[in-house]
Design an enzyme around this catalytic site. Structure first.
Site, PDB file in Angstrom:
ATOM      1  N   GLU A  37     -28.785 -32.617 -33.291  1.00 26.05           N
ATOM      2  CA  GLU A  37     -29.653 -31.627 -33.909  1.00 26.05           C
ATOM      3  C   GLU A  37     -28.972 -31.685 -35.149  1.00 26.05           C
ATOM      4  OE1 GLU A  37     -29.286 -27.632 -32.453  1.00 26.05           O
ATOM      5  OE2 GLU A  37     -30.697 -26.949 -34.007  1.00 26.05           O
ATOM      6  N   ARG A 265     -17.890 -33.765 -22.009  1.00 30.25           N
ATOM      7  CA  ARG A 265     -17.407 -33.806 -23.418  1.00 30.25           C
ATOM      8  C   ARG A 265     -16.018 -34.279 -23.931  1.00 30.25           C
ATOM      9  NH1 ARG A 265     -20.848 -30.220 -26.171  1.00 30.25           N
ATOM     10  NH2 ARG A 265     -19.596 -30.020 -27.910  1.00 30.25           N
ATOM     11  N   LYS A 275     -19.856 -28.122 -33.543  1.00 28.85           N
ATOM     12  CA  LYS A 275     -20.439 -27.900 -35.135  1.00 28.85           C
ATOM     13  C   LYS A 275     -20.210 -26.500 -35.487  1.00 28.85           C
ATOM     14  CE  LYS A 275     -24.125 -30.314 -33.715  1.00 28.85           C
ATOM     15  NZ  LYS A 275     -25.225 -31.042 -33.888  1.00 28.85           N
TER      16      LYS A 275
HETATM   17  P1  ATP Z   1     -21.629 -28.835 -31.033  1.00 28.49           P
HETATM   18  O1  ATP Z   1     -21.420 -28.160 -29.522  1.00 28.49           O
HETATM   19  O2  ATP Z   1     -20.639 -29.635 -31.642  1.00 28.49           O
HETATM   20  O3  ATP Z   1     -22.567 -28.220 -31.766  1.00 28.49           O
HETATM   21  P2  ATP Z   1     -24.082 -30.146 -29.974  1.00 28.49           P
HETATM   22  O4  ATP Z   1     -24.034 -30.627 -28.282  1.00 28.49           O
HETATM   23  O5  ATP Z   1     -24.707 -29.025 -30.197  1.00 28.49           O
HETATM   24  O6  ATP Z   1     -22.495 -30.167 -30.135  1.00 28.49           O
HETATM   25  P3  ATP Z   1     -25.736 -31.999 -30.806  1.00 28.49           P
HETATM   26  O7  ATP Z   1     -26.368 -32.396 -32.079  1.00 28.49           O
HETATM   27  O8  ATP Z   1     -27.040 -31.282 -29.793  1.00 28.49           O
HETATM   28  O9  ATP Z   1     -24.440 -31.297 -30.740  1.00 28.49           O
HETATM   29  O10 ATP Z   1     -25.418 -33.277 -29.804  1.00 28.49           O
HETATM   30  C1  ATP Z   1     -25.882 -34.642 -29.740  1.00 28.49           C
HETATM   31  C2  ATP Z   1     -25.381 -35.328 -28.572  1.00 28.49           C
HETATM   32  O11 ATP Z   1     -24.260 -35.534 -28.736  1.00 28.49           O
HETATM   33  C3  ATP Z   1     -25.876 -34.657 -27.384  1.00 28.49           C
HETATM   34  O12 ATP Z   1     -26.240 -35.435 -26.478  1.00 28.49           O
HETATM   35  C4  ATP Z   1     -24.447 -33.904 -26.721  1.00 28.49           C
HETATM   36  O13 ATP Z   1     -24.147 -34.128 -25.433  1.00 28.49           O
HETATM   37  C5  ATP Z   1     -23.564 -35.065 -27.597  1.00 28.49           C
HETATM   38  N1  ATP Z   1     -22.271 -34.463 -27.557  1.00 28.49           N
HETATM   39  C6  ATP Z   1     -22.092 -33.501 -28.379  1.00 28.49           C
HETATM   40  N2  ATP Z   1     -20.753 -33.241 -28.619  1.00 28.49           N
HETATM   41  C7  ATP Z   1     -19.996 -33.987 -27.783  1.00 28.49           C
HETATM   42  C8  ATP Z   1     -18.503 -34.195 -27.510  1.00 28.49           C
HETATM   43  N3  ATP Z   1     -17.754 -33.212 -27.583  1.00 28.49           N
HETATM   44  N4  ATP Z   1     -18.427 -35.221 -26.623  1.00 28.49           N
HETATM   45  C9  ATP Z   1     -19.496 -36.167 -26.093  1.00 28.49           C
HETATM   46  N5  ATP Z   1     -20.532 -35.985 -26.608  1.00 28.49           N
HETATM   47  C10 ATP Z   1     -21.011 -34.788 -27.164  1.00 28.49           C
HETATM   48 MG    MG Z   2     -26.534 -29.068 -28.872  1.00 25.82          MG
END
Ligand code: ATP
Ligand code: MG
Length: 563
Positions: A37, A265, A275
């Protein structure tokens, strides 16, 4: 620690894709996606996901696309879109095969799917507000209550939904909900919201829409539209998988049918990978922007001097599994140290200078001494070091007295200058008030350039620089951003209180080799005996040298803790 010993066997996702292909369960082309996102900069957790998604596509001859999951215009910015694409390409070390996709470019199709659900009685317009919906959702032990609007007729629903689209209703006054089961054990299945009214200008679609689909509704459909075969995401989405499948089932999407698979994760000690939290660090001014070299963002790591190769190796070594664990910072540091050791040219810098006067060296004599730019790689050539009567050495490399474990310079002792002569110290000048050593008086032995006299045991070698033939640089030393291995707190204030107050030390005037004047932003060096450093990509100019410490040569943190 040998990194090779940590190389994992094929992981369960690799195995699953191989089995799917072998059994003919999926089309011949494996399609994956990395779906961030655009509401922040990418962090190293995203690197794990990028490495996995692009890696699986490459391994099985398929395709992986970058897709912006842009369904919440309130939190998204074009700046994030640009930074994310840039960071993905940087990490991969190549341009994307296809231009990025945007979930927002499927808004028409997603809207039509929603109408289809309404027409088959699988979705309804609900007039409860957010709080009422939350209050009637039930708990893990209690079922939810059905909405009074749940049994609206299809015609009323379609009419209301079209009027929602046309902008007739206020934000938050109505939503579209799936009609599943308010008593479902999985709370995500209790008539989840599919669309909400939100008058917000979208960075891609402008003011075309006043209602936006939720993550849960749009994600599976975007996967289906892009013919994704394997939708790989992190474990927090596991409880959403039944909804992912339910939506595709109701819409009869089977050709091909995307499948969601979860993995754990990445978390790393002494930092945060969320984020929301990273946003807080930026907005509270706790760090110098998203690319602050202490940030675990890809932009921060790049500015710190991490290479994409080091990060890819790190991803390789942590592997993929469903087990949650926190990876040691030491592994990340090991990967970058290992990578830079091969590619970084050597140079000398003195971080805490102490002046040494070589009394038997003629006043204005300059002798140029050759030194290799890299001890193992001759192709990197040689550099010339100016030897003069006054030189700088590191304060730490001198002690008035020391036991024999101290192999550097002591009063009355000898040491070799790296790539230079052996010097002998016969006097330490001290400041009358502070008692600190301010200058050393030494002599050099002209017969010791490149040779070790057999009658003398000189075990120490220290780095040094000519006082008259060195430049001054600002050197920034970074330490862990947080003092705790797992920084987390209920309130933002408590979370910010966990920051390490000593995470940045600025040394404004460090002597460095004159050749570094030609270094370009991002260039990496090993400052001999000190660590790996790179030219800051933001603050360094032609007239101002600024170096960021990427990583120390040895892991001082582990040593500190074990004392
Ligand atoms: P955050 O929790 O940091 O805001 P998010 O999951 O909201 O991260 P997205 O932009 O939705 O961030 O993530 C894009 C992709 O990256 C998703 O498929 C998510 O599963 C993966 N992702 C995000 N954080 C991690 C992590 N710490 N380890 C592995 N994959 C991740
Ligand atoms: Mg997300």
């Amino acid at each position: 620690m040998s990194v090779e010993a940590l190389t994992p066997p094929p992981h369960f996702i690799q195995q699953m894709i191989a089995d799917d292909l072998h059994a003919g369960r999926i089309p011949a082309t494996v399609v994956t996606r990395f779906p961030p996102e655009p509401n922040g900069y990418l962090h190293i957790g995203h690197a794990k996901s990028i490495h996995l998604n692009f890696g699986m596509a490459a391994e099985f001859g398929g395709i992986c696309r970058l897709r912006f999951d842009d369904t919440n215009p309130l939190k998204e910015e074009p700046e994030y879109v640009a930074s994310i694409e840039n960071d993905v390409c940087w990490l991969l070390g190549r341009p994307l095969e296809e231009s990025p996709r945007f979930t927002s470019s499927y808004f028409d199709q997603i809207y039509h799917y929603a109408e289809q659900l309404i027409l088959t009685g699988k979705a309804y317009v609900c007039d409860l507000n957010n709080e009422e919906i939350r209050a009637t959702r039930g708990t893990l032990t209690q079922p939810g209550q059905e909405s009074p609007y749940r049994n609206r007729g299809v015609e009323e629903n379609i009419d209301l939904f079209r009027r929602m689209r046309a902008g007739e209703f206020a934000d938050g006054s109505r939503v579209l909900r799936a009609r599943i089961d308010m008593a479902a054990g999985n709370i995500n299945m209790r008539d989840p919201i599919l669309y909400r009214i939100r008058r917000a200008t979208h960075h891609q679609t402008g003011d075309n829409w006043c209602l936006y689909p939720t993550y849960d509704f749009s994600h599976c459909l975007a996967d289906a539209i892009e013919r994704v075969t394997h939708s790989l995401c992190t474990l927090e989405f596991e409880d959403h998988r039944p909804l992912y499948d339910w939506i595709l089932d109701q819409l009869d999407i089977n050709d091909p049918r995307p499948h969601q698979t979860e993995f754990s994760r990445l978390s790393i000690e002494y930092t945060v990978l969320s984020k929301r939290r990273l946003n807080l660090l930026v907005n509270s001014g706790s760090v110098d922007g998203w690319d602050d070299p202490r940030m675990p963002t890809l932009a921060g790591l790049r500015r710190r001097g991490y290479t994409p190769e080091a990060l890819r190796r790190f991803c390789q070594h942590i592997g993929i599994s469903r087990a949650d664990n926190r990876v040691e910072m030491a592994l990340l540091e090991h990967c970058v140290r290992d990578d830079l050791d091969h590619r970084a040219a050597r140079a000398m810098a003195v971080l805490h200078p102490l002046k040494v006067v070589i009394e038997n060296w003629p006043q204005d004599q300059v002798e140029w001494l050759s030194a290799p730019c890299h001890p193992q790689d001759d192709t990197m050539g040689v550099r010339q070091l100016a030897m003069t009567r006054e030189i700088w050495i590191e304060q730490d490399d001198f002690r008035r007295q020391a036991n024999k474990d101290f192999k550097r310079l002591v009063h009355g002792g000898e040491v070799r200058l790296r790539n230079g002569y052996i010097i002998h110290c016969h006097e330490a000048v001290t400041d009358a008030v502070s008692g600190l050593v301010t200058e050393l008086r030494c002599t050099y032995d002209p017969d010791t350039l490149g040779v070790n006299p057999s009658n003398r045991k000189v075990r120490g070698v220290i780095h040094w620089l000519s006082v008259s033939h060195s430049l001054s640089a600002e050197v920034r030393l970074y330490d862990r951003l947080f003092t705790l291995t797992s920084p987390d707190a209920d309130s933002d204030a408590a979370f910010l209180a966990m920051l390490n107050p000593e995470s940045l030390t600025i040394l404004p005037n460090c002597p460095v080799e004159p050749g570094l004047a030609h270094a370009k932003a991002g260039d990496s060096f090993q400052f001999e005996r000190v660590g790996f450093f790179c030219v800051d990509n933001r603050d360094a100019t032609d007239n101002r040298l600024v170096f960021n410490r990427t990583v120390a040569l040895r892991d001082s943190w582990t040593r500190k803790e074990s004392h």
